[in-house]
Each structure stands twice: as C-alpha cells, then as structure tokens.
Design an enzyme around this catalytic site. Structure first.
Site, PDB file in Angstrom:
ATOM      1  N   HIS A  41       7.855  32.346 -13.896  1.00 14.90           N
ATOM      2  CA  HIS A  41       9.048  31.654 -13.416  1.00 14.90           C
ATOM      3  C   HIS A  41       9.095  30.254 -14.003  1.00 14.90           C
ATOM      4  CE1 HIS A  41       9.456  34.541  -9.776  1.00 14.90           C
ATOM      5  NE2 HIS A  41       9.726  35.092 -10.932  1.00 14.90           N
ATOM      6  N   GLN A 223      10.502  39.809 -11.280  1.00  9.94           N
ATOM      7  CA  GLN A 223      11.126  40.894 -12.062  1.00  9.94           C
ATOM      8  C   GLN A 223      12.567  41.148 -11.587  1.00  9.94           C
ATOM      9  OE1 GLN A 223       7.698  41.916 -10.804  1.00  9.94           O
ATOM     10  NE2 GLN A 223       6.968  40.822 -12.587  1.00  9.94           N
TER      11      GLN A 223
HETATM   12  P1  IMP Z   1       4.166  45.461 -15.992  1.00 13.27           P
HETATM   13  O1  IMP Z   1       4.889  44.948 -14.799  1.00 13.27           O
HETATM   14  O2  IMP Z   1       3.295  44.436 -16.652  1.00 13.27           O
HETATM   15  O3  IMP Z   1       3.435  46.730 -15.691  1.00 13.27           O
HETATM   16  O4  IMP Z   1       5.266  45.847 -17.107  1.00 13.27           O
HETATM   17  C1  IMP Z   1       6.204  46.891 -16.896  1.00 13.27           C
HETATM   18  C2  IMP Z   1       7.563  46.513 -17.484  1.00 13.27           C
HETATM   19  O5  IMP Z   1       8.122  45.440 -16.746  1.00 13.27           O
HETATM   20  C3  IMP Z   1       7.486  46.023 -18.936  1.00 13.27           C
HETATM   21  O6  IMP Z   1       8.670  46.417 -19.609  1.00 13.27           O
HETATM   22  C4  IMP Z   1       7.475  44.515 -18.792  1.00 13.27           C
HETATM   23  O7  IMP Z   1       7.974  43.852 -19.936  1.00 13.27           O
HETATM   24  C5  IMP Z   1       8.412  44.342 -17.612  1.00 13.27           C
HETATM   25  N1  IMP Z   1       8.155  43.111 -16.859  1.00 13.27           N
HETATM   26  C6  IMP Z   1       7.125  42.850 -16.020  1.00 13.27           C
HETATM   27  N2  IMP Z   1       7.224  41.612 -15.523  1.00 13.27           N
HETATM   28  C7  IMP Z   1       8.341  41.078 -16.032  1.00 13.27           C
HETATM   29  C8  IMP Z   1       9.006  39.824 -15.846  1.00 13.27           C
HETATM   30  O8  IMP Z   1       8.585  38.949 -15.108  1.00 13.27           O
HETATM   31  N3  IMP Z   1      10.150  39.659 -16.552  1.00 13.27           N
HETATM   32  C9  IMP Z   1      10.670  40.623 -17.369  1.00 13.27           C
HETATM   33  N4  IMP Z   1      10.100  41.810 -17.554  1.00 13.27           N
HETATM   34  C10 IMP Z   1       8.946  42.037 -16.893  1.00 13.27           C
END
Ligand code: IMP
Length: 430
Positions: A41, A223
């Site tokens: 953030h 997210q």
């Molecule tokens: P993970 O949450 O690291 O397992 O990632 C799963 C998916 O969510 C991937 O496509 C990441 O790029 C996306 N993602 C996770 N956290 C963020 C965030 O804070 N912003 C944008 N995309 C996110």
C-alpha cells in the site's frame, strides 16, 4: 461515527492505501483484514513515501489504533522490518497490535510458493512469491501456526514439530528439495516471538469496544475483488477474500456493524500477474498509462498490465460487495488523453453479453465492447470540488456512476493526501 470498509474493486493496486491514509485522520481504529505482505500500500504524506505491506495505512495518524486482524497472514520478519523502518523515521508504533488469531507465514510457505509456481510452468499464476497462498492453504487444512503460538515456546515447539515433519516429507519427496531444520526454524520464530510479544494480543475486545463507543473504524482491504478466490478470475486469484465478506471474517465485525462500504476503483484498469484482463492495452496507450502512472508493483516491482476501465467487471464487483459508495482514484492520469474508452459489454462467441463470466476460459475469449468519450486534456490535480471538474471529466465520472449504479463520492486526483474531492453525500464521511 461509522464503520467504513475500504475494498478493492478491481485487481488490486486501486489506491486503497491513500484512501485509508486520508480517512484515518478522523478514525479511532484501522483494521487490516486480509492478505499478507503480497500487498503493497503506497502512502505519500508529510513523512515521505511508503510502501506498507502489513502495517495498516492509518499508522501515520497519532490517535489511530492499528490492528493487523485475524484474517491476515503475517510474515514476522517482514512485520519487524516494517516496524523498525517506521520507528526509524519517528512514527509511533505503540498503538499497533496483531491479532493472536492471525496465521504466520513460515519459511516452508515461501519455499512452496516458488516450487509450486515452477511446477505450473507456462500456467504459473504469477504470485508474489511471499508464501501467502501456502499459508492460507495451511490455515484451512488446519495445520497453520498462529501468532498466539509465538507467545508460548512449548506450544510453538510441539506445533512446529508436528507440522514440519509433514512439510519436510512433502518438500523432499514431492519437490526433491532440502528439508528444513526444526531447531533453526524454532529458534528463529522464538526470537520473532520475543520481539513481537507486546504487539500480539487478543484484539477482539478492543475492536468491539471501539465500535460500541461509536468511534470511527476503517476496515482496510488488500488486493481486489477480481482476485477473490470465489468471485475472481479463478485460478488466477489470491487466497484470502479481499471482499467485504472477507472484511467481516478477517476483523471479527458482523455485517450489521458496517455502515458504509467504499469500493475503490482506478479510473482505468490494471492487473499484475497472470490471468485474463479483457480491456488490457498492449499498445502505446497502455504504455503511456503505465509510465505516466508509474504502474509497477509495490511489492515485486513488476510492470502492471494497463487497460481501459472495465465497467462489466466493475458492475459485478459493486453487486457482490454491495458498495454504498465508490472512491475513484488516479483520475488525473487520464488528463492527457484525447479520447477515453469504457468497456460496457463483451462479445463472446458472436453474442453480446453484459455479465462477467465465471469461466476463465470464457473470459479469455471475451472481446470488449467500448463506448468512447472525449478526453478533457487539462490537469485536474488541483481541483477539490466535483463541480469544478472540467465538463468532460465530469461526464466521464457521471457515465461510470450510471454504468455501475453506485455514487462516486470520493475522487482522487493526485498522490498526495490532500489531492482529493469528497462529495457532501459520501456515506459516513461528512
Ligand atoms: P499471491 O497473492 O501472492 O498468491 O498472488 C496471486 C495473484 O494475486 C497474483 O496474480 C498476484 O500478482 C496477485 N496479487 C497479490 N497481491 C496483490 C496486490 O497487492 N496487488 C495486485 N495484485 C496482487
């Protein structure tokens, strides 16, 4: 004073940090309720520019209690680093607390995130590799280790012994990786426990008491809705719910306690990682938006995929979260464009559709149907009232409101705290 949830309406990175930082001035408490240090953030305020991964964005306000809720997966090393960084510039962290129910990210989660991504090959999800997915997997598989376990070394040892045996079997037999040493992991987490002891506590009574007293509480999302494991572009999603339902579960506040639900949307779309994004622009306009807005991941530095505002996905997001208000961010980025498109429907297998398909395979085939608006081509970053927006920018915002059937009551026109328009009708803010 109200309880306000701040929810990502798109694929994350909508500018929730800025919205929380702005509103936290009046808030007694900010609770982060989901995700982990996969989130980043960005907050720009008189202290400087920060990329907070775990600490709620309200930490910069001296009266605000900040809670890392039970729904967050906490990497203790990352949290300690962030606390040290904040303390180093004189930010008071004595009002920061971590729910003892929050799950911990362990070294094997980070290893497994990378090994599983590698195994997926060309179908990799593009995770942030922070171990967040494997940590939430363990939470529901009932083999997680929680913050409370750090406070009792005997409990921690017993729990770790049981879990690490399973993990080592998996790491060595399935992935051919080296096993982790119980002694090393235990001693490292004992140290984390000692350093985090006065931050970890039972936070529910504090949360309920603050709400009972009628104080303003912000629920800070991470997210975005399109990455929700149920409603997002599965399997290209994250592993905890970024939606308002996740805010209830991840903070311990029932739905009836939430007064307003702000969906945060960028004035265009971005996505980072794999998965379908119907309005992605793989051309010079996409590149222009990326460079002008510096659309690079706050956590991983990856270039974000940029595209036009997708009103089909956004309308779906409004419906499934029941947003009362929308916060539209980064409107100023569009200042230079002579024409701006909004996706108002999709063409799928020769038919026009106006809903967001649940099948990722179908979504991949969707071709956006665009409506084109004339750009305002003048800066809006100094504007502080809706009425003062250039008529064409006004029209853009109004068209989005019509398409989404939800009022846009907060508009961000720059990255600084004060660069925003708050309309008098914003629920719970005026
Ligand atoms: P993970 O949450 O690291 O397992 O990632 C799963 C998916 O969510 C991937 O496509 C990441 O790029 C996306 N993602 C996770 N956290 C963020 C965030 O804070 N912003 C944008 N995309 C996110």
């Amino acid at each position: 004073m109200p309880v306000i949830a701040i929810i990502g309406g798109q694929w994350g990175d909508e500018g929730k940090g800025k919205v929380v930082d702005m509103l936290a001035e009046k808030a007694k408490m900010v609770i982060r309720f989901s995700g982990g240090d996969n989130a980043g953030h960005t907050v720009i305020n008189p202290y400087g520019e920060f990329k907070l991964h775990l600490v709620p964005s309200g930490v910069f306000h001296p009266q605000t209690i900040c809670i890392i809720g039970n729904g967050v997966a906490v990497n203790p090393a990352v949290l300690l680093e962030e606390i040290e960084q904040l303390q180093g510039i004189g930010v008071d962290t004595s009002r920061l607390f971590v729910s003892d129910r929050a799950h911990l990210i362990m070294p094997y989660h980070i290893l497994l995130d990378a090994l599983e991504e590698k195994q997926r090959g060309g179908k990799a999800l593009g995770t942030t590799l922070k171990g967040v997915g494997p940590a939430f997997t363990d939470k529901v598989a009932r083999r997680g280790i929680r913050a409370a376990d750090l406070l009792d070394k005997e409990v921690l040892l017993a729990r770790l012994r049981l879990v690490l045996e399973q993990k080592n079997t998996f790491l060595t037999r399935v992935h051919g990786a080296a096993p982790l040493s119980l002694e090393q992991v235990y001693s490292q987490y004992c140290q984390y426990g000692e350093r985090l002891a006065h931050f970890i506590r039972e936070t529910n009574s504090m949360v309920q008491e603050t709400v009972e007293k009628g104080e303003m509480v912000l629920l800070e999302g991470a997210q975005g809705t399109m990455l929700d494991p149920d409603f997002g572009t599965y399997p290209y999603v994250t592993s905890s719910s970024p939606m308002v339902g996740g805010a209830c579960v991840g903070s311990g506040l029932g739905p009836s306690k939430i007064d307003s639900i702000f969906g945060v949307f960028k004035a265009y779309s971005t996505r980072v990682g794999g998965g379908p994004m119907p309005t992605e622009l793989e051309d010079e306009t996409g590149e222009l938006i990326r460079e002008r807005a510096q659309e690079y991941g706050a956590t991983t530095g990856r270039p974000r995929r940029c595209g036009w505002f997708d009103a089909v996905a956004a309308r779906f997001s409004v419906q499934i979260n029941g947003f009362t208000d929308i916060a539209l961010t980064r409107l100023d980025i569009l200042d230079i464009l002579s024409s701006i498109k909004i996706c108002v429907g999709y063409r799928l297998n020769g038919e026009n559709i106006d809903y967001f398909p649940s099948s990722t395979a179908a979504l991949e085939k969707c071709v956006p149907i665009y409506e084109e608006l004339v750009g305002w081509q003048t800066p809006v970053d100094h504007i502080r009232s809706f009425e003062q927006l250039p008529p064409k920018a006004h029209r853009y915002v109004e068209r989005l409101e019509e398409l989404l059937s939800c009022p846009i009551n907060l508009i961000s026109v720059g990255s600084n705290r004060e660069q925003a328009i708050i309309r008098p009708q914003a629920t719970g803010l005026t």
